[in-house]
Scaffold this motif. Sequence first.
Motif, PDB file in Angstrom:
ATOM      1  N   SER A  54      12.883   4.258 -13.970  1.00 15.62           N
ATOM      2  CA  SER A  54      11.897   3.198 -14.151  1.00 15.62           C
ATOM      3  C   SER A  54      12.425   1.954 -13.468  1.00 15.62           C
ATOM      4  O   SER A  54      13.631   1.691 -13.486  1.00 15.62           O
ATOM      5  N   GLU A  56      11.671  -2.356 -12.377  1.00 18.81           N
ATOM      6  CA  GLU A  56      11.021  -3.630 -12.660  1.00 18.81           C
ATOM      7  C   GLU A  56      11.386  -4.592 -11.541  1.00 18.81           C
ATOM      8  O   GLU A  56      12.360  -4.372 -10.820  1.00 18.81           O
ATOM      9  N   PRO A  66       6.993  -4.611 -15.064  1.00 18.78           N
ATOM     10  CA  PRO A  66       7.116  -3.182 -14.761  1.00 18.78           C
ATOM     11  C   PRO A  66       6.617  -2.870 -13.354  1.00 18.78           C
ATOM     12  O   PRO A  66       5.670  -3.484 -12.875  1.00 18.78           O
ATOM     13  N   CYS A  68       7.413   0.827 -10.705  1.00 15.35           N
ATOM     14  CA  CYS A  68       7.326   2.292 -10.747  1.00 15.35           C
ATOM     15  C   CYS A  68       7.933   2.795 -12.057  1.00 15.35           C
ATOM     16  O   CYS A  68       9.003   2.353 -12.458  1.00 15.35           O
ATOM     17  N   ARG A  69       7.244   3.733 -12.702  1.00 16.93           N
ATOM     18  CA  ARG A  69       7.679   4.261 -13.996  1.00 16.93           C
ATOM     19  C   ARG A  69       7.828   5.770 -13.949  1.00 16.93           C
ATOM     20  O   ARG A  69       6.980   6.464 -13.383  1.00 16.93           O
ATOM     21  N   ASN A  70       8.897   6.265 -14.549  1.00 15.51           N
ATOM     22  CA  ASN A  70       9.133   7.707 -14.683  1.00 15.51           C
ATOM     23  C   ASN A  70       8.982   8.460 -13.364  1.00 15.51           C
ATOM     24  O   ASN A  70       8.333   9.498 -13.302  1.00 15.51           O
ATOM     25  N   ARG A 101      18.476   6.291 -22.063  1.00 11.19           N
ATOM     26  CA  ARG A 101      18.242   5.277 -21.038  1.00 11.19           C
ATOM     27  C   ARG A 101      19.582   4.732 -20.578  1.00 11.19           C
ATOM     28  O   ARG A 101      20.440   4.422 -21.403  1.00 11.19           O
TER      29      ARG A 101
END
Length: 114
Positions: A54, A56, A66, A68-70, A101
């Motif tokens: 992930s 930020e 935020p 790009c996530r996952n 994480r």
Amino acid sequence: MSACVCAFILTSSLLAVVSGALGPPTNVTLKSRNLDLVLSWDLPEGSPHGLSYSTEFRSAITAFQPACRNITELRCDLSLFNISIYGNYTGRVRALLGAHRSPWTASNHIVPDK
């Protein structure tokens, strides 16, 4: 590679995750090319298989937002987000594996129009 060595490597990777010591991504870099802004990084040291990431970013005047996530790629195109070519930006990324994480790893600061 012998079965013992493979078992040791697998066990070491699993122990790092089970103990909550998921390593952070390395060589986190924010680059600008043709006014695009791309955050990239390398795998964490001794990383297990199956990691996602992930990201930020923030400007000099905003908090982290935020991006790009996952994702499983080792890059995130921040140009897809609300970026000004005159802003001064920093990105950060962390590794994810299930509920684990890693700590965030920050990039350099960059101005896209430079």
